[in-house]
Design an enzyme around this catalytic site. Structure first.
Site, mmCIF file in Angstrom:
data_model
loop_
_atom_site.group_PDB
_atom_site.id
_atom_site.type_symbol
_atom_site.label_atom_id
_atom_site.label_comp_id
_atom_site.label_asym_id
_atom_site.label_seq_id
_atom_site.Cartn_x
_atom_site.Cartn_y
_atom_site.Cartn_z
ATOM 1 N N HIS A 27 17.336 64.347 25.302
ATOM 2 C CA HIS A 27 16.407 65.706 24.708
ATOM 3 C C HIS A 27 17.029 66.662 23.444
ATOM 4 O O HIS A 27 16.948 67.234 23.887
ATOM 5 C CB HIS A 27 15.234 65.416 25.123
ATOM 6 C CG HIS A 27 13.866 65.748 24.839
ATOM 7 N ND1 HIS A 27 13.138 65.399 25.194
ATOM 8 C CD2 HIS A 27 13.671 66.559 23.565
ATOM 9 C CE1 HIS A 27 11.492 65.083 25.176
ATOM 10 N NE2 HIS A 27 12.684 66.503 23.226
ATOM 11 N N ARG A 82 15.257 65.016 2.068
ATOM 12 C CA ARG A 82 14.727 63.875 0.609
ATOM 13 C C ARG A 82 15.563 63.212 0.142
ATOM 14 O O ARG A 82 14.978 61.745 -0.355
ATOM 15 C CB ARG A 82 13.822 64.581 -0.620
ATOM 16 C CG ARG A 82 13.205 66.378 -0.425
ATOM 17 C CD ARG A 82 12.946 66.654 -1.172
ATOM 18 N NE ARG A 82 12.232 68.162 -0.686
ATOM 19 C CZ ARG A 82 11.930 69.038 -1.568
ATOM 20 N NH1 ARG A 82 12.396 69.246 -2.850
ATOM 21 N NH2 ARG A 82 11.405 70.231 -1.408
ATOM 22 N N ASP A 149 11.095 58.158 17.390
ATOM 23 C CA ASP A 149 9.610 58.228 17.939
ATOM 24 C C ASP A 149 8.385 58.171 16.527
ATOM 25 O O ASP A 149 8.719 58.399 15.840
ATOM 26 C CB ASP A 149 9.760 59.358 18.391
ATOM 27 C CG ASP A 149 9.664 61.472 17.062
ATOM 28 O OD1 ASP A 149 9.959 60.720 16.365
ATOM 29 O OD2 ASP A 149 8.933 61.959 17.597
ATOM 30 N N GLU A 213 4.038 68.683 28.235
ATOM 31 C CA GLU A 213 4.660 69.086 27.820
ATOM 32 C C GLU A 213 3.743 70.193 27.190
ATOM 33 O O GLU A 213 2.988 71.346 27.691
ATOM 34 C CB GLU A 213 5.815 68.764 26.471
ATOM 35 C CG GLU A 213 5.866 70.097 25.576
ATOM 36 C CD GLU A 213 7.117 69.359 24.789
ATOM 37 O OE1 GLU A 213 6.576 69.108 23.766
ATOM 38 O OE2 GLU A 213 7.865 70.413 23.808
HETATM 39 O O1 LIG Z 1 5.813 63.805 8.581
HETATM 40 C C1 LIG Z 1 4.787 64.063 9.159
HETATM 41 O O2 LIG Z 1 4.413 63.871 7.732
HETATM 42 C C2 LIG Z 1 4.351 64.346 9.913
HETATM 43 C C3 LIG Z 1 2.711 64.232 10.062
HETATM 44 C C4 LIG Z 1 1.803 64.126 10.973
HETATM 45 C C5 LIG Z 1 1.945 64.552 12.199
HETATM 46 C C6 LIG Z 1 3.378 64.885 12.190
HETATM 47 C C7 LIG Z 1 4.035 64.881 13.658
HETATM 48 O O3 LIG Z 1 3.459 65.441 14.540
HETATM 49 C C8 LIG Z 1 5.729 65.238 14.043
HETATM 50 C C9 LIG Z 1 5.575 65.972 15.309
HETATM 51 C C10 LIG Z 1 7.470 65.807 15.590
HETATM 52 O O4 LIG Z 1 8.108 67.021 15.956
HETATM 53 C C11 LIG Z 1 8.708 66.463 16.637
HETATM 54 N N1 LIG Z 1 9.326 67.075 17.516
HETATM 55 C C12 LIG Z 1 10.163 68.073 17.583
HETATM 56 N N2 LIG Z 1 10.159 68.737 19.280
HETATM 57 C C13 LIG Z 1 9.420 68.693 19.436
HETATM 58 C C14 LIG Z 1 8.371 68.870 21.127
HETATM 59 O O5 LIG Z 1 9.502 69.230 21.523
HETATM 60 N N3 LIG Z 1 7.866 67.883 21.156
HETATM 61 C C15 LIG Z 1 6.748 67.135 21.039
HETATM 62 N N4 LIG Z 1 7.219 66.777 19.243
HETATM 63 C C16 LIG Z 1 8.587 67.749 18.965
HETATM 64 C C17 LIG Z 1 8.703 64.935 17.274
HETATM 65 O O6 LIG Z 1 10.232 64.302 17.621
HETATM 66 C C18 LIG Z 1 7.719 64.643 16.594
HETATM 67 O O7 LIG Z 1 7.186 63.308 15.633
HETATM 68 C C19 LIG Z 1 3.844 64.539 11.422
HETATM 69 ZN ZN LIG Z 2 10.788 67.123 22.046
#
Ligand SMILES: O=C(O)c1cccc(C(=O)CC[C@H]2O[C@@H](n3cnc4c(=O)[nH]cnc43)[C@H](O)[C@@H]2O)c1
Ligand SMILES: [Zn+2]
Length: 353
Positions: A27, A82, A149, A213
Site C-alpha cells: 500500500h 505533466r 485506483d 480509513e
Molecule cells: O485528479 C483529480 O483531478 C482529482 C479530482 C477529484 C478528486 C481527486 C482525488 O480524490 C484524488 C485522491 C487520490 O489520493 C490518493 N491517496 C493518496 N493517499 C491516500 C490515502 O491515504 N487515502 C486515500 N487516498 C489516497 C488516491 O490514490 C486517490 O486517488 C482527484
Molecule cells: Zn492509501
C-alpha cells in the site's frame, strides 16, 4: 511533517535488522512517494507550481490539518506531473528509494485518471510506467506491480475512465495486477463503484479498495460485499466491529495497515491508540505499509519500527510481518517463495551472529 524518520523509540539493533530485512510493500501511492529530491526536480521543470522546493518549507507544506487538507496538498503534487517523462522519472526514482530500503516487491497505487485528465496521452502514460518498471527491475532488482485506483470523489466519470484504462487490452500495462478506490470516503459510498469493480475483476484484476480509513466499519463491509475486496486499504475502523474483525480473520482478508499515515491525516489521534494490536489479537492478517511516505515524514523501515513497538515484536516477529506482506501480495508463487526464502535466510543469519 508529523513524525521523524525511524521511530526514535525503536532499539538501535532492531532498526539495523529492519534496514536490511527484505520487504514487500502493498500500500503505497505513486505520487505520494515523491521524495523532496523528486519534488524539487519536478518543480524545477515546472516553476509555476505552488509546491515549495526548499526541504524545510516542504516539511511545513506536508503538515496536514485533516484528511481533506491532505488531499488538497496531494493534488498540488499531482499537478507537478505533466509529461510522460515526468511520469517515468517519478516511477523510476520511487523504485530507487524503495531499493535502498531492501524493498524487493511493491504494488504501487497509480491514479491514471489524474494524469489523463491533465492532458498526458494515455498510451504515453502506460509506456512511461512500464519503461520505468522494467528499468527498475533491471537496475535495482525491485519488482514493481500496479494497482490502478479510482479517485472516488471525482465521481463515476473517473470510475469509467479508470475501468477503461485498466481493462482495454490495447492499453492495459503488463504490470497491472489490481484495481482500487481511493480519496476521501465521506459521502463517497462504495456500492456505486460495483459495476467498475465487476469489470476489473472479470478482466482478471484483484480488488483492493481503501475502506474504513476515514469512515466507520460499514464502509469495510461495503467494500467486501459490493466490491469483493481481497485486501482492504487501511481498514482502521474495523476495530469498532468485532463481527467484522472475525470475518476478516476467518476469510483471511489482509489489512494494509499504515500507522503513521493515520496519524498524519488525523484519522487516529496517536500511535499508541492505533488499533493494529486489536487486529493482531483478533487473528486478522496484518501487513505494514507506508502509504505516502515523504508526505507523512516516514518510510517503510520506520513503519516496521513503529509496528515493532506497538506489537512488541522481536526480529522473528518482524520477519513474520514481512512474510505476511509477501504472502498477501499478488506476486506469482515462485516470486513469493524466493522473497520468503530471502527473509528466512536473512533472519537466521542475523540471529546466529
Ligand atoms: O485528479 C483529480 O483531478 C482529482 C479530482 C477529484 C478528486 C481527486 C482525488 O480524490 C484524488 C485522491 C487520490 O489520493 C490518493 N491517496 C493518496 N493517499 C491516500 C490515502 O491515504 N487515502 C486515500 N487516498 C489516497 C488516491 O490514490 C486517490 O486517488 C482527484
Ligand atoms: Zn492509501
Amino acid at each position: 511533517m508529523t513524525q521523524h524518520l525511524v521511530d526514535p523509540q525503536a532499539p538501535r539493533d532492531l532498526r539495523a535488522f529492519i534496514a536490511d530485512l527484505p520487504k514487500a510493500e502493498l500500500h503505497v501511492h505513486h505520487v505520494g512517494s515523491a521524495s523532496p529530491r523528486i519534488v524539487s526536480e519536478l518543480a524545477a521543470r515546472h516553476p509555476d507550481s505552488k509546491v515549495p522546493t526548499d526541504p524545510e518549507a516542504l516539511a511545513d507544506y506536508f503538515t496536514f490539518t485533516d484528511f481533506a487538507h491532505f488531499i488538497d496538498v496531494y493534488l498540488s503534487v499531482v499537478d507537478l506531473i505533466r509529461t510522460p517523462e515526468d511520469v517515468r522519472l517519478l516511477t523510476y526514482e520511487v523504485a530507487r528509494d524503495m531499493a535502498r530500503q531492501q524493498v524487493r516487491y511493491a504494488e504501487l497505487t497509480i491514479t491514471p485518471f489524474s494524469s489523463t485528465r491533465r492532458g498526458i496521452d494515455e498510451r504515453a502514460f502506460m509506456d512511461a510506467i512500464e519503461d520505468a518498471r522494467k528499468a527498475a527491475e533491471a537496475d535495482f532488482g525491485t519488482l514493481l506491480r500496479w494497482c490502478f485506483d479510482i479517485p472516488g470523489e471525482a465521481g463515476l466519470q473517473a470510475a469509467e475512465e479508470t475501468a477503461r484504462l485498466a481493462t482495454d487490452d490495447r492499453l492495459r500495462p503488463e504490470g497491472l495486477v489490481s484495481f482500487g478506490l481511493g480519496g476521501p470516503e465521506v459521502g463517497v459510498e462504495r456500492p456505486q463503484f460495483k459495476p467498475y469493480f465487476d469489470r476489473a475483476i472479470a478482466a482478471g484484476l484483484h480488488s483492493v479498495p481503501h475502506a474504513g480509513e476515514t469512515t466507520g466499519p460499514q464502509t469495510v463491509w461495503d467494500a467486501l460485499t459490493h466490491l469483493r475486496a481481497e485486501r482492504i486499504g487501511h481498514g482502521t475502523s474495523s476495530a469498532q466491529d468485532p463481527k467484522l474483525l472475525a470475518h476478516l480473520a476467518e476469510h483471511r482478508i489482509p489489512l494494509e495497515v499504515c500507522p503513521t499515515s493515520n496519524i498524519a491525516t488525523r484519522a487516529v489521534r496517536t500511535l499508541d491508540e492505533h488499533p493494529v494490536k486489536e487486529f493482531v489479537r483478533a487473528g486478522v492478517v496484518v501487513t505494514i505499509n507506508s502509504d505516502d511516505p515523504p508526505m507523512f515524514g516516514t518510510d517503510l523501515d520506520n513503519e516496521y519500527a513503529v509496528a515493532a513497538r506497538l506489537l512488541d515484536l522481536d526480529e522473528r516477529g518482524l520477519a513474520e510481518l514481512a512474510k505476511n506482506a509477501v504472502e498477501a501480495s499478488f506476486l506469482d508463487a515462485a516470486g513469493k517463495a524466493r522473497i520468503t526464502g530471502e527473509i528466512d535466510a536473512y533472519t537466521a543469519q542475523w540471529l546466529s551472529r
